[in-house]
Design a protein around this motif. Structure first.
Motif, PDB file in Angstrom:
ATOM      1  N   SER A 132      -3.966  12.937  -5.510  1.00  0.00           N
ATOM      2  CA  SER A 132      -2.746  13.908  -5.311  1.00  0.00           C
ATOM      3  C   SER A 132      -1.679  13.119  -4.848  1.00  0.00           C
ATOM      4  CB  SER A 132      -3.159  14.823  -4.196  1.00  0.00           C
ATOM      5  OG  SER A 132      -2.005  15.580  -3.849  1.00  0.00           O
ATOM      6  N   ALA A 133      -0.607  13.331  -5.801  1.00  0.00           N
ATOM      7  CA  ALA A 133       0.708  12.681  -5.145  1.00  0.00           C
ATOM      8  C   ALA A 133       1.080  13.327  -4.133  1.00  0.00           C
ATOM      9  CB  ALA A 133       1.952  12.709  -6.809  1.00  0.00           C
ATOM     10  N   GLN A 134       1.244  14.536  -3.819  1.00  0.00           N
ATOM     11  CA  GLN A 134       1.475  15.233  -2.754  1.00  0.00           C
ATOM     12  C   GLN A 134       0.882  14.849  -1.453  1.00  0.00           C
ATOM     13  OE1 GLN A 134       4.140  17.494  -2.313  1.00  0.00           O
ATOM     14  NE2 GLN A 134       3.895  16.767  -0.244  1.00  0.00           N
ATOM     15  N   VAL A 135      -0.513  14.502  -1.500  1.00  0.00           N
ATOM     16  CA  VAL A 135      -1.111  14.007  -0.184  1.00  0.00           C
ATOM     17  C   VAL A 135      -0.805  12.609  -0.134  1.00  0.00           C
ATOM     18  CG1 VAL A 135      -3.291  13.472   0.654  1.00  0.00           C
ATOM     19  CG2 VAL A 135      -3.184  15.606  -0.601  1.00  0.00           C
ATOM     20  N   THR A 136      -0.394  11.843  -1.124  1.00  0.00           N
ATOM     21  CA  THR A 136      -0.017  10.536  -1.125  1.00  0.00           C
ATOM     22  C   THR A 136       1.095  10.468  -0.375  1.00  0.00           C
ATOM     23  OG1 THR A 136      -1.232   9.538  -3.010  1.00  0.00           O
ATOM     24  CG2 THR A 136       0.682   8.322  -2.246  1.00  0.00           C
ATOM     25  N   GLN A 137       2.056  11.252  -0.904  1.00  0.00           N
ATOM     26  CA  GLN A 137       3.486  11.508  -0.242  1.00  0.00           C
ATOM     27  C   GLN A 137       3.626  12.032   1.382  1.00  0.00           C
ATOM     28  OE1 GLN A 137       6.444  10.300  -1.508  1.00  0.00           O
ATOM     29  NE2 GLN A 137       7.196  10.543   0.470  1.00  0.00           N
ATOM     30  N   ASP A 138       2.445  12.792   1.629  1.00  0.00           N
ATOM     31  CA  ASP A 138       2.480  13.540   2.960  1.00  0.00           C
ATOM     32  C   ASP A 138       1.802  12.284   3.747  1.00  0.00           C
ATOM     33  OD1 ASP A 138       3.122  15.731   2.082  1.00  0.00           O
ATOM     34  OD2 ASP A 138       1.195  16.636   2.121  1.00  0.00           O
ATOM     35  N   LEU A 139       1.090  11.391   3.415  1.00  0.00           N
ATOM     36  CA  LEU A 139       0.208  10.180   3.885  1.00  0.00           C
ATOM     37  C   LEU A 139       1.517   9.105   4.432  1.00  0.00           C
ATOM     38  CD1 LEU A 139      -1.766   8.251   5.247  1.00  0.00           C
ATOM     39  CD2 LEU A 139      -2.432   7.578   2.666  1.00  0.00           C
ATOM     40  N   TYR A 140       2.162   9.028   3.446  1.00  0.00           N
ATOM     41  CA  TYR A 140       3.503   7.999   3.578  1.00  0.00           C
ATOM     42  C   TYR A 140       4.329   8.688   4.738  1.00  0.00           C
ATOM     43  CZ  TYR A 140       7.372   5.046   2.861  1.00  0.00           C
ATOM     44  OH  TYR A 140       8.218   4.270   3.323  1.00  0.00           O
ATOM     45  N   ASP A 141       4.690   9.674   4.445  1.00  0.00           N
ATOM     46  CA  ASP A 141       5.568  10.386   5.366  1.00  0.00           C
ATOM     47  C   ASP A 141       5.276  10.072   6.564  1.00  0.00           C
ATOM     48  OD1 ASP A 141       7.707  10.928   3.401  1.00  0.00           O
ATOM     49  OD2 ASP A 141       6.823  13.052   2.988  1.00  0.00           O
ATOM     50  N   TYR A 167      -2.613   1.402   6.756  1.00  0.00           N
ATOM     51  CA  TYR A 167      -2.437   2.495   6.034  1.00  0.00           C
ATOM     52  C   TYR A 167      -1.091   2.825   5.462  1.00  0.00           C
ATOM     53  CZ  TYR A 167      -7.331   4.053   7.369  1.00  0.00           C
ATOM     54  OH  TYR A 167      -8.737   3.963   7.469  1.00  0.00           O
ATOM     55  N   LYS A 168      -0.120   2.568   6.146  1.00  0.00           N
ATOM     56  CA  LYS A 168       1.386   2.312   5.488  1.00  0.00           C
ATOM     57  C   LYS A 168       1.309   1.408   4.287  1.00  0.00           C
ATOM     58  CE  LYS A 168       6.153   1.762   6.307  1.00  0.00           C
ATOM     59  NZ  LYS A 168       7.089   1.221   7.591  1.00  0.00           N
ATOM     60  N   ALA A 169       0.631   0.554   4.258  1.00  0.00           N
ATOM     61  CA  ALA A 169       0.728  -0.538   2.927  1.00  0.00           C
ATOM     62  C   ALA A 169      -0.262   0.303   2.029  1.00  0.00           C
ATOM     63  CB  ALA A 169      -0.010  -1.817   3.726  1.00  0.00           C
ATOM     64  N   ALA A 170      -1.490   0.944   2.502  1.00  0.00           N
ATOM     65  CA  ALA A 170      -2.111   1.617   1.436  1.00  0.00           C
ATOM     66  C   ALA A 170      -1.532   2.733   0.810  1.00  0.00           C
ATOM     67  CB  ALA A 170      -3.149   2.037   1.933  1.00  0.00           C
ATOM     68  N   ALA A 171      -0.669   3.500   1.721  1.00  0.00           N
ATOM     69  CA  ALA A 171       0.148   4.670   1.283  1.00  0.00           C
ATOM     70  C   ALA A 171       1.159   4.080   0.170  1.00  0.00           C
ATOM     71  CB  ALA A 171       0.872   5.241   2.196  1.00  0.00           C
ATOM     72  N   LEU A 172       1.812   2.705   0.172  1.00  0.00           N
ATOM     73  CA  LEU A 172       2.676   2.438  -0.671  1.00  0.00           C
ATOM     74  C   LEU A 172       2.063   2.234  -2.045  1.00  0.00           C
ATOM     75  CD1 LEU A 172       4.771   0.120   1.644  1.00  0.00           C
ATOM     76  CD2 LEU A 172       5.746   1.968   0.261  1.00  0.00           C
ATOM     77  N   THR A 173       1.043   1.549  -1.886  1.00  0.00           N
ATOM     78  CA  THR A 173       0.241   1.008  -3.139  1.00  0.00           C
ATOM     79  C   THR A 173      -0.214   2.273  -3.912  1.00  0.00           C
ATOM     80  OG1 THR A 173      -1.801   0.946  -2.256  1.00  0.00           O
ATOM     81  CG2 THR A 173      -0.617  -1.129  -2.237  1.00  0.00           C
TER      82      THR A 173
END
Length: 161
Positions: free
Chosen positions: A31-40, A57-63
């Protein structure tokens, strides 16, 4: 409700709790939204923070953000930024089990064109060797990864029981 809990834990603890971050990471690829929530939830974690697991995990969220982008240049920029950040974390904290697990999962799922797959054997060996020393919650998290891992062979899986 999940966002409220994440927001409150961010206010109280400065960053979201690791259990919540792990769960978001597991769901982010779908999910793009879950990915964005993780990054946020991690964007305010300094890249040079001593909380290396959160930086990983921040690095993983970027990838993962790269996966959901449309433009090739943006995809490449985000993936490269995340991979470099993850490599920096592992360079300064080579014994960080969870960072190695994250890197292994990214390497397994990264498109071959990225060339980000050179340390799969190294990370797999590290994970197997250090699994028993981990706390039960991280062992359980690892077992979930092992079930779907392409690089963990049937024989290797015996080490995770």
């Amino acid at each position: 409700m999940k966002l409220l809990i994440l927001f409150v834990s961010t206010l109280l603890f400065g960053t979201a709790d690791l259990t919540g971050i792990r769960q978001q990471y597991l769901n982010a690829a779908k999910s793009a939204q879950v990915t964005q929530d993780l990054y946020d939830s991690l964007k305010d974690v300094s890249d040079s923070s001593s909380e290396n697991t959160l930086v990983a995990y921040k690095a993983a969220a970027l990838t993962l953000r790269a996966k959901h982008e449309k433009g090739m240049l943006t995809k490449k920029k985000l993936f490269t930024q995340g991979a470099k950040l993850l490599e920096a974390v592992i360079e300064r904290d080579a014994d960080n089990y969870e960072a190695r697990l994250i890197r292994l999962s990214i390497q397994e799922n990264a498109p071959k064109i990225t060339g980000y797959n050179k340390k799969i054997a190294e990370d797999k060996t590290f994970i197997i060797r250090n699994y028993k020393a981990q706390k039960s919650d991280l062992k359980e998290y690892t077992q979930g990864f092992v079930k779907v891992s392409a690089s963990i062979t049937k024989e290797d899986k015996a080490a995770f029981n």
